[in-house]
Design a protein around this motif. Structure first.
Motif, PDB file in Angstrom:
ATOM      1  N   SER A   5       1.049  -1.198  -0.039  1.00 56.86           N
ATOM      2  CA  SER A   5      -0.051   0.024   0.186  1.00 56.86           C
ATOM      3  C   SER A   5       0.882   1.163   0.186  1.00 56.86           C
ATOM      4  N   SER A   6       0.298   2.431   0.009  1.00 61.53           N
ATOM      5  CA  SER A   6       1.406   3.382  -0.010  1.00 61.53           C
ATOM      6  C   SER A   6       1.646   4.037   1.343  1.00 61.53           C
ATOM      7  N   ALA A   7       1.150   3.269   2.423  1.00 63.42           N
ATOM      8  CA  ALA A   7       1.055   3.565   3.711  1.00 63.42           C
ATOM      9  C   ALA A   7       2.579   3.469   4.323  1.00 63.42           C
ATOM     10  N   THR A   8       3.127   4.593   4.924  1.00 66.49           N
ATOM     11  CA  THR A   8       4.298   4.333   5.481  1.00 66.49           C
ATOM     12  C   THR A   8       3.971   3.610   6.868  1.00 66.49           C
ATOM     13  N   PRO A   9       5.239   3.494   7.538  1.00 68.69           N
ATOM     14  CA  PRO A   9       4.980   2.428   8.914  1.00 68.69           C
ATOM     15  C   PRO A   9       4.462   3.301   9.790  1.00 68.69           C
ATOM     16  N   ASP A  10       4.857   4.457   9.823  1.00 68.76           N
ATOM     17  CA  ASP A  10       4.162   5.325  11.136  1.00 68.76           C
ATOM     18  C   ASP A  10       2.772   5.517  10.854  1.00 68.76           C
ATOM     19  N   THR A  11       2.136   5.211   9.879  1.00 66.02           N
ATOM     20  CA  THR A  11       0.699   5.201   9.730  1.00 66.02           C
ATOM     21  C   THR A  11       0.063   4.049  10.090  1.00 66.02           C
ATOM     22  N   LEU A  12       0.794   3.010  10.128  1.00 65.86           N
ATOM     23  CA  LEU A  12       0.227   1.390  10.403  1.00 65.86           C
ATOM     24  C   LEU A  12      -0.509   1.698  11.757  1.00 65.86           C
ATOM     25  N   GLN A 378       9.246   4.107  -2.757  1.00 68.59           N
ATOM     26  CA  GLN A 378       8.515   4.915  -3.801  1.00 68.59           C
ATOM     27  C   GLN A 378       9.094   6.525  -3.939  1.00 68.59           C
ATOM     28  N   GLY A 379      10.163   6.662  -3.286  1.00 68.43           N
ATOM     29  CA  GLY A 379      10.681   8.064  -3.339  1.00 68.43           C
ATOM     30  C   GLY A 379      10.245   9.086  -2.636  1.00 68.43           C
ATOM     31  N   ASN A 380       9.349   8.746  -1.443  1.00 71.26           N
ATOM     32  CA  ASN A 380       8.928   9.951  -0.676  1.00 71.26           C
ATOM     33  C   ASN A 380       9.960   9.978   0.582  1.00 71.26           C
ATOM     34  N   TRP A 510      10.806  -0.036   7.573  1.00 73.62           N
ATOM     35  CA  TRP A 510      11.098   1.286   7.236  1.00 73.62           C
ATOM     36  C   TRP A 510      10.624   1.773   5.851  1.00 73.62           C
ATOM     37  N   ASP A 511      10.419   0.542   5.315  1.00 72.09           N
ATOM     38  CA  ASP A 511      10.113   1.038   3.772  1.00 72.09           C
ATOM     39  C   ASP A 511      11.117   1.558   2.939  1.00 72.09           C
ATOM     40  N   ILE A 512      12.309   1.061   3.104  1.00 69.18           N
ATOM     41  CA  ILE A 512      13.538   1.346   2.166  1.00 69.18           C
ATOM     42  C   ILE A 512      14.009   0.097   1.688  1.00 69.18           C
ATOM     43  N   ASN A 513      14.928   0.647   0.408  1.00 69.98           N
ATOM     44  CA  ASN A 513      15.437  -0.271  -0.162  1.00 69.98           C
ATOM     45  C   ASN A 513      17.022  -0.666   0.412  1.00 69.98           C
ATOM     46  N   PRO A 514      17.335  -1.700   0.868  1.00 70.42           N
ATOM     47  CA  PRO A 514      18.473  -2.018   1.597  1.00 70.42           C
ATOM     48  C   PRO A 514      19.712  -2.239   0.574  1.00 70.42           C
ATOM     49  N   PHE A 515      19.241  -2.602  -0.684  1.00 72.10           N
ATOM     50  CA  PHE A 515      20.353  -3.102  -1.642  1.00 72.10           C
ATOM     51  C   PHE A 515      20.913  -2.033  -2.562  1.00 72.10           C
ATOM     52  N   ASP A 516      20.711  -0.850  -2.385  1.00 72.96           N
ATOM     53  CA  ASP A 516      21.241   0.160  -3.366  1.00 72.96           C
ATOM     54  C   ASP A 516      22.161   1.096  -2.450  1.00 72.96           C
ATOM     55  N   GLN A 517      22.860   1.676  -3.075  1.00 76.53           N
ATOM     56  CA  GLN A 517      23.799   2.834  -2.250  1.00 76.53           C
ATOM     57  C   GLN A 517      24.000   4.218  -3.015  1.00 76.53           C
TER      58      GLN A 517
END
Ligand code: F6P
Length: 560
Positions: A5-12, A378-380, A510-517
């Motif tokens: 969903s577009s929900a970030t964890p802090d809205t769960l 999603q880049g937010n 945290w809804d982040i991509n751990p595999f890029d840098q």
């Protein structure tokens, strides 16, 4: 996954519940939590693959864990684990899977990615590596002048250095017997410090360099490689005609390990001496495959396979065990609780075993390069905390360096204590064994005492008489203890895999991509431009006053 969903964890919903819960629990001291619940050790300790994970000294209770598990469910952690392990494109910004777990699948397993089973290719690459290792161990790999290789220097940085460096150091006791002796060394820094030392001491005739670079474009590694090539060709030039010997020197003194074979060939690495891997293996996750060549050279292929098997048993645990008993998940949830709800944003890694000297450095990259992010998948922009500042060193040494801050400073810090339960059983001399075992007991006493004092503060003492403020300890600093039955290839593999998966679970929450840098790219670009200016091939005037001043100071020193 939170991205579904577009929900970030802090809205769960669970995040909100945890906030309210944290407001109540924040003021409860760890000593009270222990006093109230004699069953904490049983409740918060799990065991698998030769590891014991004690999370009882975290500042949480059973309700906290229940809410955190709800958060993991709401964030889609279960599905994310399956997506990772089955080769879905979890590295969204680079549109590819992150399949380091495939590198440790047994030969008879199968994993179909994009219609192809990746397991046969993985084992083929391990076999290629084994051939090179066997040749070196048999003393059959000859330098350009016909002498067997004695020193191998790994040239790599970040993931192409830290994992192999850490593991070769940790498992140095596991050298196979009866093989041609080879010393493995590491050079990573672009300033040439390590190279200058090695080149002044090593014999070029018997030195082999391993160029380890996933991209084969990293300037740090390529600058060391060029220095090595120059040193070898100059020093060995007298053997044969110059051009022939230069070719022979490069062929016999360099192995390349990369995901970009054409770049290895361009540099001059002979195709027969190239080991490859795939772009779906992240740099900091690459020690399980051909980047692990220095590890295999130190411990031999049989132990290397044990190392992979240990990691694979953690993968199986991660894939199959319910979240409430899943060690990487629990470790991740403890971190989320500390960072996002108790506002503890400093994390120290403290092994009580000298063989794990480089473990903290390795984890610094694994955790901070993976999860030091501030945009969602999603880049937010994110408005909650992600990866804490993580640092560490050997616990016994850190006791005499920065533990003062842990005990009496103003920063809350969470610590990971790591130690093996058994050590020195194999030492043959009886007296030496007894002494070393006593030293091991000494180290464990300190390890257990430190986590107890950090937890209880003054209450760790029986006699808590009146003392001035500067001698008081407030305690209440949370910690995790990880015990290894013994430090072996298998338990070390499981330990590393546990942290890898912990990082992944946190990233999913945290809804982040751990595999890029991507955060490291701008620095590289600006460094390239700055280098040109230092070499008088660029324009200085548009720079800020500080950068101009620094560059002019350098020019003045150079002219001196
Ligand atoms: O600059 C960061 C980084 O890309 C790391 O992620 C990586 O481990 C390191 O540099 C080395 O990269 P390579 O293996 O491509 O030389």
């Amino acid at each position: 996954m939170a991205s579904a969903s577009s929900a970030t964890p802090d809205t769960l919903p669970a995040w909100q519940t945890l906030r309210t819960h944290a407001d109540q629990l924040k003021h409860v001291h760890l000593k009270t939590l222990f006093g109230d619940d004699p069953g904490r050790w049983q409740c918060f300790t799990r065991q698998v693959a030769g590891l014991t994970l004690d999370l009882s000294k975290q500042r949480w209770d059973e309700d906290t864990l229940e809410h955190l598990l709800a958060l993991a469910e709401e964030a889609g952690v279960r599905g994310a684990i399956q997506a990772l392990l089955s080769g879905k494109r979890v590295n969204t910004s680079e549109n590819r899977p992150a399949l380091h777990t495939a590198l440790r699948l047994p030969r008879d397993a199968s994993l179909i990615v994009d219609g192809e089973d990746v397991v046969p290719a993985v084992h083929e690459s391990l076999e290629r590596m084994a051939e090179l290792v066997e040749k070196l161990h048999a003393g059959q790999w000859r330098g350009a002048t016909g002498k067997p290789i004695e020193d191998v220097v790994n040239l790599g940085v970040g993931g192409s250095d830290l994992g192999p460096l850490m593991v070769t150091h940790a498992l140095a006791d596991f050298r196979p017997e009866g093989v041609h002796p080879i010393e493995v060394h590491f050079a990573s820094t672009m300033d040439g410090s390590q190279m200058a030392d090695y080149l002044s001491r090593f014999n070029p005739e018997t030195t082999l360099f391993v160029l380890s670079s996933k991209s084969f474009t990293t300037i740090d590694t390529l600058s060391n490689a060029d220095t090595a090539r120059d040193w070898l060709t100059n020093r060995l030039a007298r053997y044969g005609s110059m051009s022939a010997s230069a070719e022979l020197v490069v062929r016999q003194h360099f192995i390349g390990v990369s995901a970009c074979p054409e770049k290895m060939s361009e540099w001059g690495v002979a195709p027969a001496h190239q080991l490859r891997f795939w772009d779906w293996v992240g740099g900091r996750y690459s020690l399980w495959g051909t980047i692990g060549l220095p590890i295999a050279l130190v411990v031999g292929m049989a132990n290397f396979h044990e190392f992979l098997a240990g990691a694979h048993s953690m993968d199986e645990h991660f894939a199959k065990v319910p979240l409430a008993d899943n060690m990487p998940v629990l470790l991740a949830l403890a971190g989320i609780w500390n960072v996002n709800f108790l506002d503890i944003r400093a994390h120290s890694i403290l092994p009580y075993d000298g063989r794990l000297e480089y473990f903290a450095a390795y984890l610094e990259q694994l955790e901070m390069e993976s999860n030091g992010k501030s945009v969602t998948r999603q880049g937010n922009t994110i408005n909650y905390s992600t990866c804490p500042v993580l640092w560490g060193q050997l616990g016994p040494n850190a006791q005499h360096a920065f533990y003062q801050l842990l005990h009496q400073g103003t920063q809350p810090v969470v610590c990971d204590f790591i130690a093996p339960l058994r050590r020195y059983d194999e030492v043959e001399n009886h007296d030496t064994r007894a002494h070393l075992k006593a030293q091991h007991r000494l180290a464990l006493s300190n390890c257990f005492a430190q986590s107890r004092v950090l937890m209880l503060g003054d209450d760790a003492l029986d006699d808590d008489g009146p003392r001035p403020q500067h001698k008081r300890y407030r305690g209440n600093q949370p910690s995790t203890t990880v015990l290894l039955d013994k430090l072996t290839p298998s338990t070390l593999g499981a330990l590393i895999a546990m942290y890898e998966h912990k990082v992944f679970v946190q990233a999913m929450i945290w809804d982040i991509n751990p595999f890029d840098q991507w955060g490291v790219e701008l620095g590289k670009k600006i460094a390239g431009e700055t280098q040109k200016i230092l070499e008088h091939d660029g324009e200085i005037q548009s720079l800020d006053a500080s950068s101009r001043g620094l560059i002019e100071a350098f020019w003045a020193a150079e002219d001196h």
